[in-house]
Design an enzyme around this catalytic site. Structure first.
Site, PDB file in Angstrom:
ATOM      1  N   LYS A 206       0.892  -1.305  -0.372  1.00 20.94           N
ATOM      2  CA  LYS A 206       0.013  -0.308  -0.025  1.00 20.94           C
ATOM      3  C   LYS A 206       1.125   1.576   0.066  1.00 20.94           C
ATOM      4  O   LYS A 206       0.381   2.022  -0.622  1.00 20.94           O
ATOM      5  CB  LYS A 206      -0.976   0.081   1.054  1.00 20.94           C
ATOM      6  CG  LYS A 206      -2.059   1.030   2.031  1.00 20.94           C
ATOM      7  CD  LYS A 206      -2.582   0.443   2.729  1.00 20.94           C
ATOM      8  CE  LYS A 206      -3.221  -0.760   2.519  1.00 20.94           C
ATOM      9  NZ  LYS A 206      -4.491  -0.469   3.840  1.00 20.94           N
TER      10      LYS A 206
ATOM     11  N   LYS B 269       2.836  -3.877  11.033  1.00 20.88           N
ATOM     12  CA  LYS B 269       0.730  -3.782  11.914  1.00 20.88           C
ATOM     13  C   LYS B 269       1.295  -4.338  13.103  1.00 20.88           C
ATOM     14  O   LYS B 269       1.927  -5.314  13.404  1.00 20.88           O
ATOM     15  CB  LYS B 269       0.049  -4.347  10.614  1.00 20.88           C
ATOM     16  CG  LYS B 269      -1.278  -4.701  10.809  1.00 20.88           C
ATOM     17  CD  LYS B 269      -1.688  -2.417  10.407  1.00 20.88           C
ATOM     18  CE  LYS B 269      -3.148  -2.914  10.139  1.00 20.88           C
ATOM     19  NZ  LYS B 269      -3.303  -2.078   9.168  1.00 20.88           N
TER      20      LYS B 269
HETATM   21  P1  NAD Z   1     -14.402   0.637  13.758  1.00 20.41           P
HETATM   22  O1  NAD Z   1     -13.862  -0.515  14.545  1.00 20.41           O
HETATM   23  O2  NAD Z   1     -14.035   1.235  13.168  1.00 20.41           O
HETATM   24  O3  NAD Z   1     -15.496  -0.442  12.697  1.00 20.41           O
HETATM   25  C1  NAD Z   1     -15.509  -1.944  12.282  1.00 20.41           C
HETATM   26  C2  NAD Z   1     -17.414  -2.051  11.532  1.00 20.41           C
HETATM   27  O4  NAD Z   1     -17.365  -3.347  11.846  1.00 20.41           O
HETATM   28  C3  NAD Z   1     -18.038  -1.882  13.584  1.00 20.41           C
HETATM   29  O5  NAD Z   1     -18.964  -0.965  13.497  1.00 20.41           O
HETATM   30  C4  NAD Z   1     -18.431  -3.172  13.681  1.00 20.41           C
HETATM   31  O6  NAD Z   1     -19.911  -2.488  14.484  1.00 20.41           O
HETATM   32  C5  NAD Z   1     -18.552  -3.128  11.996  1.00 20.41           C
HETATM   33  N1  NAD Z   1     -18.546  -4.784  12.690  1.00 20.41           N
HETATM   34  C6  NAD Z   1     -17.965  -5.737  13.289  1.00 20.41           C
HETATM   35  N2  NAD Z   1     -17.852  -6.909  12.783  1.00 20.41           N
HETATM   36  C7  NAD Z   1     -18.630  -7.148  11.935  1.00 20.41           C
HETATM   37  C8  NAD Z   1     -19.829  -8.239  11.170  1.00 20.41           C
HETATM   38  N3  NAD Z   1     -18.903  -9.324  11.451  1.00 20.41           N
HETATM   39  N4  NAD Z   1     -20.648  -7.900  10.012  1.00 20.41           N
HETATM   40  C9  NAD Z   1     -20.801  -6.403   9.789  1.00 20.41           C
HETATM   41  N5  NAD Z   1     -20.289  -5.241  10.944  1.00 20.41           N
HETATM   42  C10 NAD Z   1     -19.258  -5.479  11.297  1.00 20.41           C
HETATM   43  O7  NAD Z   1     -12.720  -0.076  11.856  1.00 20.41           O
HETATM   44  P2  NAD Z   1     -12.748   1.414  11.160  1.00 20.41           P
HETATM   45  O8  NAD Z   1     -11.533   1.555  11.350  1.00 20.41           O
HETATM   46  O9  NAD Z   1     -13.277   1.247  10.628  1.00 20.41           O
HETATM   47  O10 NAD Z   1     -11.407  -0.038  10.070  1.00 20.41           O
HETATM   48  C11 NAD Z   1     -12.685  -1.379   9.563  1.00 20.41           C
HETATM   49  C12 NAD Z   1     -11.705  -2.206   8.287  1.00 20.41           C
HETATM   50  O11 NAD Z   1     -10.841  -0.707   7.360  1.00 20.41           O
HETATM   51  C13 NAD Z   1     -10.473  -2.620   8.829  1.00 20.41           C
HETATM   52  O12 NAD Z   1     -10.392  -3.473   8.050  1.00 20.41           O
HETATM   53  C14 NAD Z   1      -9.871  -1.878   9.105  1.00 20.41           C
HETATM   54  O13 NAD Z   1      -7.986  -2.665   8.505  1.00 20.41           O
HETATM   55  C15 NAD Z   1      -9.134  -0.553   7.556  1.00 20.41           C
HETATM   56  N6  NAD Z   1      -8.895  -0.406   7.701  1.00 20.41           N
HETATM   57  C16 NAD Z   1      -8.496   1.071   8.372  1.00 20.41           C
HETATM   58  C17 NAD Z   1      -8.373   2.044   8.499  1.00 20.41           C
HETATM   59  C18 NAD Z   1      -8.329   3.783   9.467  1.00 20.41           C
HETATM   60  O14 NAD Z   1      -7.566   4.108   9.158  1.00 20.41           O
HETATM   61  N7  NAD Z   1      -9.038   3.683  10.430  1.00 20.41           N
HETATM   62  C19 NAD Z   1      -7.208   2.551   7.263  1.00 20.41           C
HETATM   63  C20 NAD Z   1      -7.320   1.327   6.789  1.00 20.41           C
HETATM   64  C21 NAD Z   1      -7.660   0.197   6.309  1.00 20.41           C
END
Ligand code: NAD
Length: 495
Positions: free
Chosen positions: A114, A126
């Protein structure tokens, strides 16, 4: 004739189901490696370099105890360093019960690729802590986070020039502020201490626009995709984002911001939101702000009134739509459901939501996938801006803003002077003066830098996708661009 084609379809589906049943699902890390292998098979790397790039350099496992509620609670955490071709290494810290070594290594590898794809000068890393954050109160979370940060920092796995974490699932500004403070307490004379972690709140050394960055990046990625009618046609779609039906899984940080910006600014219609406790469906479009605040207050979507609630949320992944945005967990589109995915295209907001097996099935169905490595790179891009800001000890725009406004004022004054001579027919339109005079602040500059990065990275991927007959999908193109850059970096080091 109709019966014949129905029978043919049935036979094809049965055959596909049989083939899928005979396949075995790979782990997350194996999926990443398989996708990597697919790309390197089309490249001409120096002998041995392929292996050097693929392997994860190291994974540190830590078990530590925190005294709470009258007893000692033991926690397990990981920090994987996939590649140090550039330092510091960069990658989030995740809090979840599903955290394990395989996952940390897969996510670290994705970070390497990435960062290379969006040209942020970092290696890939990570980490994660096996914990359900909902089981602990704020004080307990702070003590656990500080202890975890101490364990990592004393081994330079948190360090402004070695390894810089950021938020991921289950963590946010609050945890990053604790980590930054813990590092500063341990390194009292390090003037760059704040750059040891990104995703901090603005008042604690963070940057405007970091919280929304990954979701904003999803919006910019889709906007860029829809600027290329040829690419849009691959999804059997046409036109712009306006009116496109979107299904989002996970309304956390990434999913919420992506859904909000796409619906409020681009005219997309979010017809379903899938959460951990079921899904909300509304074909007229959900009010994302309202759903988001409901989730904040109630911990899930259950009970929300203005939509149909479907208990088995995962079934809604199969709902017919134009754009499916998995933004929660890895592996949610897999051998068991890939065949029934009914989206014209997928954009991977989460890391690794489509397994290698599912990827193959979706490719055979010609469903374009905008890959995670590119799609969710908005977070690390703005983290890069924050890290640069911390090292330069000055907010973006502070030196230029008023000077830019003064220069614009010169032009506006001159235009107004001319319009006085030319009469009432010649005057500045509406809010032109106000908009033109406003110099860019930090948020505008961050958004501009992010937009530019997302456009540039898409064009690099697209160039490989469109110019080579042996590259038939965006994911392989993304891997090729990223691996080429990592390889050049290793070669420049003499490796
Ligand atoms: P977060 O914890 O803020 O949100 C995750 C959401 O998914 C929550 O609302 C949770 O309730 C929901 N969830 C959990 N289990 C679930 C299920 N079985 N079905 C449906 N929804 C479910 O996390 P985030 O930071 O938004 O990250 C989400 C994804 O994005 C991850 O894969 C993370 O690695 C990726 N990501 C995040 C960032 C960042 O800046 N936060 C950056 C790059 C990638």
């Amino acid at each position: 004739m109709l019966l014949l084609s129905w029978l043919q379809n049935l036979a094809a589906n049965l055959w596909r189901s049989l083939m899928n049943a005979s396949r075995t699902e790979t782990t997350f890390r194996e999926s990443v490696d398989l996708m990597f292998n697919r790309a390197v098979a089309l490249m001409d790397l120096a002998p041995g370099l392929e292996d050097k790039i693929r392997v994860c350099n190291s994974t540190y496992t830590v078990r530590f105890g925190v005294k709470m509620r009258g007893s000692i609670h033991t926690f397990t955490g990981y920090r994987s360093v996939h590649s140090e071709h550039l330092e510091p290494c960069k990658g989030g810290i995740r809090y979840s019960l599903s955290v394990n070594q395989d996952e940390a290594e897969a996510l670290a590898a994705l970070m390497t690729y990435k960062c290379a794809l969006v040209e942020t000068p970092f290696g890939g890393s990570k980490g994660g802590l096996r914990i359900d954050p909902r089981e602990y109160d704020v004080d307990e979370m702070e003590r656990i986070t500080r202890r975890f940060a101490y364990e990592l920092a004393k081994r330079d796995l948190i360090h402004p020039s070695q390894n810089v974490p950021a938020p991921d699932m289950g963590t946010g500004e609050r945890e990053m502020a604790w980590i930054a403070d813990q590092y500063a307490r341990m390194n009292t004379t390090d003037i760059n201490a704040r750059a040891c972690v990104t995703g901090k709140p603005p008042h604690a050394g963070g940057i405007q626009g970091r919280v929304e960055a990954t979701g904003r990046g999803i919006q910019y990625a889709l906007q860029e995709f829809f600027r290329h009618p040829e690419d849009v046609a691959e999804a059997r779609l046409s036109g712009t984002l306006d009116g496109k039906r979107v299904v989002v899984q996970g309304l956390g940080n990434v999913g919420f911001h992506a859904a909000k910006f796409l619906s409020e600014e681009d005219g997309a219609i979010v017809v379903a939101v899938i959460e951990h406790d079921g899904a909300l469906v509304c074909d007229d479009g959900l009010d994302i702000e309202a759903v988001g605040s409901w989730i904040k207050r109630h911990g899930g979507v259950t009970g929300y009134a203005d939509a149909i609630h479907v208990k088995d949320g995962s079934k809604v992944l199969e709902k017919e739509c134009d754009i499916l945005i998995p933004a929660a967990l890895e592996g949610v589109i897999n051998l068991s459901n890939a065949d029934r995915i009914n989206a014209a295209m997928i954009i991977e907001a989460a890391n690794g939501p489509v397994t290698a097996g599912a990827d193959e099935i979706l490719r055979s169905k010609s469903v374009p996938i905008i890959p995670d490595m590119y799609a969710n790179a908005g977070g690390v891009t703005v983290s890069y801006f924050e890290w640069v800001k911390n090292l330069s000890h000055i907010r973006f725009g502070r030196m230029q803003r008023r000077q830019e406004e003064a220069r614009h004022m010169l032009i506006v004054n001159e235009l107004e002077r001319l319009s006085d001579h030319l009469g009432d027919d010649w005057s500045l339109r509406g809010d032109f003066k106000e908009k033109y005079l406003r110099g860019a602040g930090e948020l505008e500059l961050v958004r501009s830098g992010l937009d530019d990065t997302m456009r540039g990275a898409y064009q690099a991927m697209r160039e490989t996708w469109r110019s080579r007959n042996d590259v038939t999908d965006l994911r392989t193109a993304a891997y090729i661009v990223a691996i080429e850059r990592v390889a050049s970096s290793y070669e420049a080091k003499g490796l």
